[in-house]
Design a protein around this motif. Structure first.
Motif, PDB file in Angstrom:
ATOM      1  N   GLN A 120      56.878  67.164  69.059  1.00 56.71           N
ATOM      2  CA  GLN A 120      55.706  68.243  69.465  1.00 56.71           C
ATOM      3  C   GLN A 120      55.351  67.438  71.027  1.00 56.71           C
ATOM      4  O   GLN A 120      55.070  68.394  71.729  1.00 56.71           O
ATOM      5  N   VAL A 121      55.088  66.228  71.020  1.00 56.13           N
ATOM      6  CA  VAL A 121      54.380  65.771  72.075  1.00 56.13           C
ATOM      7  C   VAL A 121      55.311  65.528  73.309  1.00 56.13           C
ATOM      8  O   VAL A 121      54.920  65.641  74.546  1.00 56.13           O
ATOM      9  N   THR A 129      59.850  59.876  74.141  1.00 52.38           N
ATOM     10  CA  THR A 129      58.925  59.782  73.064  1.00 52.38           C
ATOM     11  C   THR A 129      59.451  59.311  71.903  1.00 52.38           C
ATOM     12  O   THR A 129      59.035  59.122  70.984  1.00 52.38           O
ATOM     13  N   GLN A 130      60.929  59.343  71.761  1.00 53.51           N
ATOM     14  CA  GLN A 130      61.521  58.934  70.410  1.00 53.51           C
ATOM     15  C   GLN A 130      61.181  57.645  69.878  1.00 53.51           C
ATOM     16  O   GLN A 130      61.774  57.406  68.809  1.00 53.51           O
ATOM     17  N   GLY A 136      51.235  55.594  69.958  1.00 57.23           N
ATOM     18  CA  GLY A 136      51.706  55.978  71.256  1.00 57.23           C
ATOM     19  C   GLY A 136      51.850  57.261  71.232  1.00 57.23           C
ATOM     20  O   GLY A 136      51.472  58.044  72.540  1.00 57.23           O
ATOM     21  N   VAL A 137      52.048  58.289  70.190  1.00 58.06           N
ATOM     22  CA  VAL A 137      52.170  59.678  70.193  1.00 58.06           C
ATOM     23  C   VAL A 137      50.678  60.064  70.438  1.00 58.06           C
ATOM     24  O   VAL A 137      50.303  61.153  71.358  1.00 58.06           O
ATOM     25  N   ALA A 138      49.618  59.587  69.849  1.00 58.37           N
ATOM     26  CA  ALA A 138      48.489  59.990  69.858  1.00 58.37           C
ATOM     27  C   ALA A 138      47.814  59.553  71.357  1.00 58.37           C
ATOM     28  O   ALA A 138      47.118  60.900  72.026  1.00 58.37           O
ATOM     29  N   ARG A 139      48.091  58.746  71.927  1.00 59.41           N
ATOM     30  CA  ARG A 139      47.741  58.357  73.174  1.00 59.41           C
ATOM     31  C   ARG A 139      48.302  59.320  74.297  1.00 59.41           C
ATOM     32  O   ARG A 139      47.824  59.566  75.135  1.00 59.41           O
ATOM     33  N   ASP A 266      62.931  57.668  81.200  1.00 62.65           N
ATOM     34  CA  ASP A 266      64.388  57.617  81.571  1.00 62.65           C
ATOM     35  C   ASP A 266      64.704  56.077  81.500  1.00 62.65           C
ATOM     36  O   ASP A 266      65.690  55.724  82.223  1.00 62.65           O
ATOM     37  N   GLY A 267      64.150  55.475  80.644  1.00 63.51           N
ATOM     38  CA  GLY A 267      64.524  54.009  80.278  1.00 63.51           C
ATOM     39  C   GLY A 267      63.639  53.127  81.473  1.00 63.51           C
ATOM     40  O   GLY A 267      63.893  51.955  81.414  1.00 63.51           O
ATOM     41  N   VAL A 268      63.090  53.813  82.414  1.00 65.86           N
ATOM     42  CA  VAL A 268      62.283  52.692  83.412  1.00 65.86           C
ATOM     43  C   VAL A 268      61.163  52.766  82.896  1.00 65.86           C
ATOM     44  O   VAL A 268      60.220  53.835  82.831  1.00 65.86           O
TER      45      VAL A 268
END
Length: 323
Positions: A120-121, A129-130, A136-139, A266-268
């Motif tokens: 969702q985020v 996000t994975q 971290g999701v809430a932030r 993207d990994g950065v």
């Protein structure tokens, strides 16, 4: 004949109410249509040069601004002017849809469904996000609520107050193009430079208005205005965005939470600095953030309506009647 400022103010307020009531159209959204046109035009305009990016902005933003001028000129009668301004305002605002996305994230977190919350985020943020935990999701969601309240509500209302329908449409085109190409990566580092810079310029004043409104609205969510001011003054400069840092710091200070830090794109990995002085946000803080966003949004439409009444003090051109 009614003053144009009063009509613009009325249209902005009606459009804001329509957004709060209905959110974004589910099908045929004009902003999505503009995005498709911009994508198609990029196929012929793209080159890894800043000059091509500047031309891309001139053509696309210029075309949308011209459409706004035509719509404004065509709405000569007071009722038509109010309705056209309201429709344009509803089209470019995104406050209610933003709140719905944040509410869905909070609901998934409250149900301990972390995979669903991550998915969702991802509708709200461009970071990876994975691998995020619940904090971290809430932030991520709270940061999006803060920044997008400025970008999707305060800024379009501000430019609608300053420049009417052309201002509404031009701002949304600028912000959309920044979201599409305003990245510092191999493809868009040069081509997207103009989009990023123009978006920074267009959001400079609105972001500071949004930050100020967050300070004023802090008591609505049980916060201290002094903490919001302190966060803006002391911490906003650590954020890589000259505008996002002001709004996010204001929200963090008003809510009494701590956001910011390291994000992966993207990994950065990018360090955006810590904003606020409290603990990490929880699902309940997302509910409070939505309440704060609504208060900021309501304050911005009132300020913008007043600004419109001051800026547009002329009268509509009289419609000639042929007898």
């Amino acid at each position: 004949m009614a003053r144009t400022g009063v009509l613009t103010a009325a249209g902005l307020m009606l459009g804001w109410l329509a957004d709060q009531a209905f959110g974004d159209p589910q099908r045929g959204h004009p902003v999505a249509g503009f995005g498709r046109v911009a994508t198609a035009y990029e196929r012929v305009s793209y080159a890894d040069r800043r000059t091509n990016g500047v031309l891309n902005e001139v053509v696309l933003v210029g075309a949308v601004t011209g459409l706004g001028v035509a719509l404004s000129s065509g709405a000569r009668r007071p009722f038509a002017r109010v309705c056209m301004t309201a429709l344009a305002t509803w089209t470019v605002l995104g406050g209610r849809s933003l709140a719905r996305e944040a509410e869905a994230v909070a609901a998934h977190l409250a149900a301990d469904d972390l995979p669903a919350a991550r998915e969702q985020v991802s509708h709200l943020v461009s970071r990876d996000t994975q691998a995020l935990d619940a904090d971290g999701v809430a932030r991520a969601a709270l940061e999006s609520v803060a920044e997008n309240t400025s970008d999707a509500v305060v800024a379009p209302l501000f430019w609608g107050a300053v420049a009417g329908i052309p201002g509404l449409l031009a701002y949304r085109a600028i912000n959309t193009l920044d979201a599409m190409v305003g990245y510092r990566n191999d493809r868009y580092g040069n081509f997207g430079w103009a989009a990023a810079k123009l978006d920074d310029l267009a959001n400079w004043l609105p972001a500071r208005l949004a930050g100020a409104l967050a300070v004023v609205a802090a008591p609505v969510v049980g916060g201290e205005p002094s903490q919001a001011v302190r966060a803006i003054v002391e911490q906003s400069g650590a954020h890589p965005s000259p505008n996002g840092g002001v709004v996010e710091a204001g929200f963090a200070g008003a809510l009494g939470v701590r956001i910011g830090g390291r994000n992966s794109y993207d990994g950065v990995v990018e360090d955006r600095g810590e904003l606020g002085y409290g603990s990490a946000p929880t699902p309940s803080d997302l509910v409070r953030a939505n309440r704060l966003a609504l208060a900021v949004s309501a304050g911005s439409v009132l300020v913008s309506a007043g600004l419109a009444a001051l800026v547009h003090r002329g009268r509509l051109p009289q419609v000639r009647r042929h007898r």
